[in-house]
Design a protein around this motif. Structure first.
Motif, short mmCIF file in Angstrom:
data_model
loop_
_atom_site.label_atom_id
_atom_site.label_comp_id
_atom_site.label_asym_id
_atom_site.label_seq_id
_atom_site.Cartn_x
_atom_site.Cartn_y
_atom_site.Cartn_z
N UNK A 12 0.81 -1.12 -0.07
CA UNK A 12 -0.13 -0.11 0.22
C UNK A 12 0.91 1.38 0.02
N UNK A 13 0.40 2.35 -0.56
CA UNK A 13 0.93 3.44 -0.42
C UNK A 13 0.26 4.38 0.64
N UNK A 14 -0.90 3.88 0.93
CA UNK A 14 -1.62 4.78 1.98
C UNK A 14 -1.50 4.35 3.39
N UNK A 15 -0.92 4.94 4.54
CA UNK A 15 -0.81 4.60 5.69
C UNK A 15 -1.92 3.94 6.45
N UNK A 16 -3.13 4.51 6.03
CA UNK A 16 -4.09 4.04 6.90
C UNK A 16 -5.05 2.67 6.34
N UNK A 17 -4.34 2.18 5.22
CA UNK A 17 -5.00 0.85 4.61
C UNK A 17 -4.34 -0.15 5.38
N UNK A 18 -5.31 -1.02 5.77
CA UNK A 18 -5.02 -1.86 6.86
C UNK A 18 -4.45 -3.10 6.06
N UNK A 19 -3.75 -4.03 6.76
CA UNK A 19 -3.23 -5.63 5.98
C UNK A 19 -4.57 -6.46 5.55
N UNK A 20 -5.54 -6.55 6.40
CA UNK A 20 -6.73 -7.09 6.28
C UNK A 20 -7.35 -6.87 5.18
N UNK A 21 -7.20 -5.54 4.75
CA UNK A 21 -8.11 -5.02 3.46
C UNK A 21 -7.48 -5.82 2.02
N UNK A 50 -6.64 -7.43 14.24
CA UNK A 50 -6.95 -9.01 14.83
C UNK A 50 -6.16 -9.86 13.94
N UNK A 51 -5.45 -10.73 14.72
CA UNK A 51 -4.57 -11.63 13.85
C UNK A 51 -5.33 -12.52 13.19
N UNK A 52 -6.28 -13.18 13.59
CA UNK A 52 -7.37 -14.08 13.07
C UNK A 52 -7.89 -13.59 11.68
#
Length: 82
Positions: A12-21, A50-52
Motif C-alpha cells: 500500500x501507499x496509504x498509511x491508513x490501509x490495513x493489511x486485512x483489506x 485482529x490476528x485471525x
C-alpha cells in the motif's frame, strides 16, 4: 529437488490501509505463485488489528510491532512463511 520460492510485495501507499483489506489478494498471490516466503512492505498491521483476520491456512505470519509513533504503532513489514 524443489527450490525455495520467495516474493516481496509493497502492499500500500496509504498509511491508513490495513493489511486485512488486502488479505484476499495476498492469499491468491501465495497460491498462484506457490510461494514459500512472502515479505509484505507497508503492511500496516497494528495492535488494534485482529490476528485471525490476516492468517492464511498453511502459512505462519511473522511480524513485530513498529517503531514508536505518536499516532500509531504498527508493523510495516509482515512475512508469511510456509
Amino acid at each position: 529437488m524443489k527450490g525455495l520460492t520467495v516474493g516481496c510485495w509493497n502492499k500500500s501507499r496509504a498509511p491508513f490501509e490495513k493489511l486485512s483489506s488486502k488479505i484476499g489478494e495476498i492469499e491468491i498471490l501465495l497460491i498462484e505463485h506457490s510461494l514459500d516466503i512472502l515479505g509484505i512492505c507497508e503492511a500496516n498491521f497494528g495492535q488494534e488489528d485482529h490476528l485471525e483476520d490476516v492468517l492464511i491456512p498453511g502459512y505462519s505470519m511473522l511480524w513485530e510491532p513498529g517503531r514508536e509513533h505518536p499516532r500509531r504503532k504498527n508493523a510495516r513489514v509482515v512475512v508469511y512463511v510456509r
